[in-house]
Design a protein around this motif. Structure first.
Motif, PDB file in Angstrom:
ATOM      1  N   TYR A   1       0.832  -1.211   0.000  1.00  0.00           N
ATOM      2  CA  TYR A   1       0.000   0.000   0.000  1.00  0.00           C
ATOM      3  C   TYR A   1       0.867   1.262   0.000  1.00  0.00           C
ATOM      4  N   ARG A   2       1.961   1.250   0.737  1.00  0.00           N
ATOM      5  CA  ARG A   2       2.867   2.406   0.716  1.00  0.00           C
ATOM      6  C   ARG A   2       3.427   2.608  -0.689  1.00  0.00           C
ATOM      7  N   ASP A   3       3.833   1.523  -1.327  1.00  0.00           N
ATOM      8  CA  ASP A   3       4.360   1.619  -2.689  1.00  0.00           C
ATOM      9  C   ASP A   3       3.279   2.082  -3.668  1.00  0.00           C
ATOM     10  N   LEU A   4       2.054   1.608  -3.446  1.00  0.00           N
ATOM     11  CA  LEU A   4       0.947   1.961  -4.332  1.00  0.00           C
ATOM     12  C   LEU A   4       0.643   3.459  -4.259  1.00  0.00           C
ATOM     13  N   LEU A   5       0.561   3.997  -3.038  1.00  0.00           N
ATOM     14  CA  LEU A   5       0.269   5.428  -2.892  1.00  0.00           C
ATOM     15  C   LEU A   5       1.413   6.276  -3.427  1.00  0.00           C
ATOM     16  N   GLN A   6       2.640   5.807  -3.242  1.00  0.00           N
ATOM     17  CA  GLN A   6       3.766   6.543  -3.808  1.00  0.00           C
ATOM     18  C   GLN A   6       3.669   6.545  -5.333  1.00  0.00           C
ATOM     19  N   TRP A   7       3.315   5.410  -5.901  1.00  0.00           N
ATOM     20  CA  TRP A   7       3.186   5.305  -7.357  1.00  0.00           C
ATOM     21  C   TRP A   7       2.093   6.229  -7.877  1.00  0.00           C
ATOM     22  N   LEU A   8       1.002   6.319  -7.119  1.00  0.00           N
ATOM     23  CA  LEU A   8      -0.135   7.126  -7.563  1.00  0.00           C
ATOM     24  C   LEU A   8       0.066   8.620  -7.348  1.00  0.00           C
ATOM     25  N   PHE A   9       0.731   9.007  -6.261  1.00  0.00           N
ATOM     26  CA  PHE A   9       0.698  10.402  -5.851  1.00  0.00           C
ATOM     27  C   PHE A   9       2.042  11.098  -5.735  1.00  0.00           C
ATOM     28  N   GLN A  10       3.091  10.388  -5.389  1.00  0.00           N
ATOM     29  CA  GLN A  10       4.354  11.061  -5.118  1.00  0.00           C
ATOM     30  C   GLN A  10       5.280  11.117  -6.325  1.00  0.00           C
ATOM     31  N   THR A  11       4.995  10.341  -7.322  1.00  0.00           N
ATOM     32  CA  THR A  11       5.849  10.324  -8.509  1.00  0.00           C
ATOM     33  C   THR A  11       4.971  10.497  -9.737  1.00  0.00           C
ATOM     34  N   PRO A  12       5.563  10.912 -10.866  1.00  0.00           N
ATOM     35  CA  PRO A  12       4.771  11.033 -12.095  1.00  0.00           C
ATOM     36  C   PRO A  12       4.524   9.689 -12.767  1.00  0.00           C
ATOM     37  N   ALA A  13       4.912   8.593 -12.087  1.00  0.00           N
ATOM     38  CA  ALA A  13       4.851   7.263 -12.719  1.00  0.00           C
ATOM     39  C   ALA A  13       3.462   6.935 -13.231  1.00  0.00           C
ATOM     40  N   ALA A  14       2.441   7.223 -12.425  1.00  0.00           N
ATOM     41  CA  ALA A  14       1.087   6.851 -12.809  1.00  0.00           C
ATOM     42  C   ALA A  14       0.580   7.668 -13.999  1.00  0.00           C
ATOM     43  N   ASP A  15       1.300   8.737 -14.349  1.00  0.00           N
ATOM     44  CA  ASP A  15       0.894   9.553 -15.492  1.00  0.00           C
ATOM     45  C   ASP A  15       1.309   8.922 -16.815  1.00  0.00           C
ATOM     46  N   HIS A  16       2.176   7.937 -16.769  1.00  0.00           N
ATOM     47  CA  HIS A  16       2.707   7.348 -17.995  1.00  0.00           C
ATOM     48  C   HIS A  16       2.165   5.936 -18.178  1.00  0.00           C
ATOM     49  N   PRO A  17       1.482   5.672 -19.295  1.00  0.00           N
ATOM     50  CA  PRO A  17       0.885   4.347 -19.514  1.00  0.00           C
ATOM     51  C   PRO A  17       1.884   3.196 -19.417  1.00  0.00           C
ATOM     52  N   ALA A  18       3.146   3.461 -19.766  1.00  0.00           N
ATOM     53  CA  ALA A  18       4.144   2.381 -19.751  1.00  0.00           C
ATOM     54  C   ALA A  18       4.602   2.033 -18.343  1.00  0.00           C
ATOM     55  N   SER A  19       4.287   2.880 -17.394  1.00  0.00           N
ATOM     56  CA  SER A  19       4.733   2.660 -16.019  1.00  0.00           C
ATOM     57  C   SER A  19       3.955   1.511 -15.379  1.00  0.00           C
ATOM     58  N   SER A  20       4.650   0.679 -14.642  1.00  0.00           N
ATOM     59  CA  SER A  20       4.004  -0.474 -14.007  1.00  0.00           C
ATOM     60  C   SER A  20       3.729  -0.187 -12.538  1.00  0.00           C
ATOM     61  N   PRO A  21       2.531  -0.508 -12.059  1.00  0.00           N
ATOM     62  CA  PRO A  21       2.225  -0.325 -10.639  1.00  0.00           C
ATOM     63  C   PRO A  21       2.929  -1.378  -9.801  1.00  0.00           C
ATOM     64  N   PRO A  22       3.012  -1.200  -8.499  1.00  0.00           N
ATOM     65  CA  PRO A  22       3.601  -2.235  -7.632  1.00  0.00           C
ATOM     66  C   PRO A  22       2.759  -3.505  -7.686  1.00  0.00           C
ATOM     67  N   VAL A  23       3.366  -4.622  -7.344  1.00  0.00           N
ATOM     68  CA  VAL A  23       2.668  -5.905  -7.430  1.00  0.00           C
ATOM     69  C   VAL A  23       2.529  -6.531  -6.046  1.00  0.00           C
ATOM     70  N   PHE A  24       1.481  -7.328  -5.909  1.00  0.00           N
ATOM     71  CA  PHE A  24       1.239  -8.069  -4.673  1.00  0.00           C
ATOM     72  C   PHE A  24       0.493  -9.341  -5.048  1.00  0.00           C
ATOM     73  N   ARG A  25       0.753 -10.397  -4.313  1.00  0.00           N
ATOM     74  CA  ARG A  25       0.177 -11.704  -4.645  1.00  0.00           C
ATOM     75  C   ARG A  25      -1.353 -11.650  -4.705  1.00  0.00           C
ATOM     76  N   ASN A  26      -1.904 -12.106  -5.810  1.00  0.00           N
ATOM     77  CA  ASN A  26      -3.360 -12.191  -6.033  1.00  0.00           C
ATOM     78  C   ASN A  26      -4.048 -10.832  -6.094  1.00  0.00           C
ATOM     79  N   VAL A  27      -3.284  -9.759  -6.297  1.00  0.00           N
ATOM     80  CA  VAL A  27      -3.877  -8.432  -6.417  1.00  0.00           C
ATOM     81  C   VAL A  27      -3.481  -7.833  -7.763  1.00  0.00           C
ATOM     82  N   LEU A  28      -4.479  -7.385  -8.529  1.00  0.00           N
ATOM     83  CA  LEU A  28      -4.238  -6.733  -9.817  1.00  0.00           C
ATOM     84  C   LEU A  28      -4.643  -5.275  -9.697  1.00  0.00           C
TER      85      LEU A  28
END
Length: 380
Positions: A348-375
Motif C-alpha cells: 500500500y505504501r508503494d501503491l500510494l507513492q506510485w499514484l501520488f508522489q511520482t509522475p509514474a502513474a501519469d505514464h501508460p508504460a509505467s508499471s504499478p507495484p505488485v502483490f500476490r493475487n492483487v491486480l
C-alpha cells in the motif's frame, strides 16, 4: 465502471468510527472516497488472501484526488496560521513579531550531508498567506548559497525543516515566549494515510512492546507554545480551552463567524510535562516534555504542544543536529517493522507513492507495484 459507482456512493462509508485526526482533516470527498475505497479493499484482501482481487482506479479519479489533496493541505495551512494569529493576538496582546525559521544543511562533494544551520527572516502577512509553508522554506533557502573551498563551486543547501514563529515583544500574563506553527511534508502525510488505513496507531497502543513508538506516527498540522514552567503550561492550556474569539476578531483575520471558529474544541489531552504514572517510556528516556492536545477548529484538526522553555531549547538544538534525522529514522523503523510483519502494508505504501508522489502513474508504460493475487487496474 464499478469503482466509479463505489466512489460516488458516499453513504456507503458513513461510519461513526472514522474520527481520528487524519480523517478529520480530509474534508475532501474525492480524497475521502479514494482512501476509504483502499481501506475496503485492504479488508477484503486480508479476509481472503488466496482469492484474486482487483484494485481499480481511473486517471480522472486520481487527478481529482491529487487536486483534493493539494486543496486539503493549503486549506489546513491557512486555517492553522489564522488560529495562530488569533491566539497570539490574545496571548501577546497584539505585541509580537512574525518570522520564518529555516533549518538547512550543507551537502559535501561526495553527496554526504554536512553541517546544519538556521536562518531567521521577518515574515509579512502577505507572504504568509500567499505561499505554502514548503515554498516559504524553499524560497528563503534559495537566498543562501555556500562555497566549497576545495572546488570553489557555489552550492545550494538542503531544506531540513521550516517553521513560522510568532515571538512575544513584551512580557505577557501567560508567560508565553513564542508560538510556532508547522505542517508535515507531503510525503509524510501520505505515509499517515497508509498508517490510518492499517490502523497503525491502534496497533501500537495495543501491542505493549510497540506502545512507546506511537508518537512517531501521529499529527499533521501543529502549533507549539513555549512557556516558562509547567504551571504556566497548564494555565495556558486552560486559557485556550476557555478562549472565545469575538466576531470582530474573526472578521479582522478573514475567518467566517460561526460556532466552529469562535472556540477551540479539545478532543484529546496528554500530559508529558512530568514523570507520572502511565507516561510513555520514550518521553522519560528522551527528556521530551510537553502538554499535548488534539483540537478541532474550523473543521480542521490541529495538534497543540505547550512546552517549557528549557526543554524547547534542547529540542531546537537537536533539530539542528543529526538527532532530528534520527527521530525520522526511528519513525521509519516503526513502519519498516510493520511492513516486514504485514507485506500488504508495504504494498500500500508503494501503491500510494506510485499514484501520488511520482509522475509514474501519469505514464501508460509505467508499471504499478505488485502483490500476490492483487491486480492494480488504472483506466483511462
Amino acid at each position: 465502471g464499478d469503482v466509479g459507482k463505489l466512489w460516488e456512493d458516499n453513504s456507503l462509508y458513513d461510519r461513526d468510527d472514522w474520527t481520528t485526526p487524519l480523517w478529520m482533516i480530509t474534508q475532501e470527498p474525492d480524497l475521502n472516497n479514494l482512501v476509504k475505497y483502499l481501506q475496503k479493499m485492504r479488508l477484503e484482501i486480508d479476509a481472503a488472501p488466496d482469492k484474486e482481487h482487483r484494485i481499480c482506479f481511473s486517471r480522472k479519479q486520481i487527478e481529482a484526488a491529487r487536486a483534493a489533496f493539494t486543496r486539503m493541505v493549503q486549506r489546513g495551512e491557512m486555517r492553522l496560521h489564522r488560529l495562530c494569529e488569533l491566539s497570539c493576538s490574545e496571548i501577546f496582546a497584539d505585541k509580537y513579531s512574525r518570522q520564518v525559521v529555516v533549518v538547512g544543511q550543507r551537502v559535501g562533494p561526495d553527496g554526504a550531508t554536512g553541517q546544519r544551520f538556521q536562518l531567521v527572516q521577518p515574515l509579512s502577512a502577505d507572504e504568509l498567506y500567499t505561499q505554502t509553508d514548503l515554498d516559504l522554506g524553499s524560497r528563503q533557502l534559495e537566498r543562501f548559497m555556500w562555497q566549497d573551498m576545495d572546488t570553489m563551486i557555489w552550492k545550494k543547501a538542503l531544506l531540513v525543516a521550516n517553521f513560522v514563529e510568532y515571538e512575544a515583544l513584551q512580557v505577557n500574563n501567560w508567560g508565553v515566549f513564542k508560538c510556532i506553527s508547522r505542517i508535515k511534508a507531503e510525503e509524510e502525510i501520505w505515509n499517515k494515510v497508509v498508517d490510518e488505513i492499517f490502523e497503525i496507531d491502534t496497533l501500537l497502543k495495543r501491542e505493549k512492546q510497540l506502545r512507546h513508538l506511537s508518537r512517531f506516527v501521529k499529527d499533521v498540522f501543529g502549533i507549539k507554545m513555549v512557556v516558562g514552567d509547567e504551571d504556566q503550561a497548564r494555565r495556558v492550556h486552560a486559557f485556550l480551552e476557555s478562549l472565545e474569539f469575538s466576531d470582530s476578531q474573526l472578521r479582522s483575520t478573514g475567518v467566517p463567524v460561526k460556532p466552529e471558529t469562535k472556540r477551540i474544541r479539545v478532543l484529546e489531552v496528554k500530559d508529558y510535562l512530568s514523570d507520572r504514572e502511565g507516561q510513555s517510556s520514550s518521553s522519560k528516556s528522551s527528556g521530551w516534555r510537553a502538554l499535548k492536545s488534539v483540537v478541532m477548529w474550523w473543521d480542521t484538526t490541529i495538534e497543540i504542544q505547550i512546552q517549557v522553555l528549557r526543554n524547547y531549547h534542547r529540542e531546537r538544538e537537536r533539530i539542528t543536529k543529526e538527532s532530528h534525522s534520527e527521530f525520522k529514522a526511528k519513525r521509519e523503523d516503526v513502519r519498516e517493522m510493520i511492513a516486514t510483519a504485514q507485506p500488504l502494508f508495504r504494498f500500500y505504501r508503494d501503491l500510494l507513492q506510485w499514484l501520488f508522489q511520482t509522475p509514474a502513474a501519469d505514464h501508460p508504460a509505467s508499471s504499478p507495484p505488485v502483490f500476490r493475487n492483487v491486480l492494480v487496474v488504472l483506466d483511462e
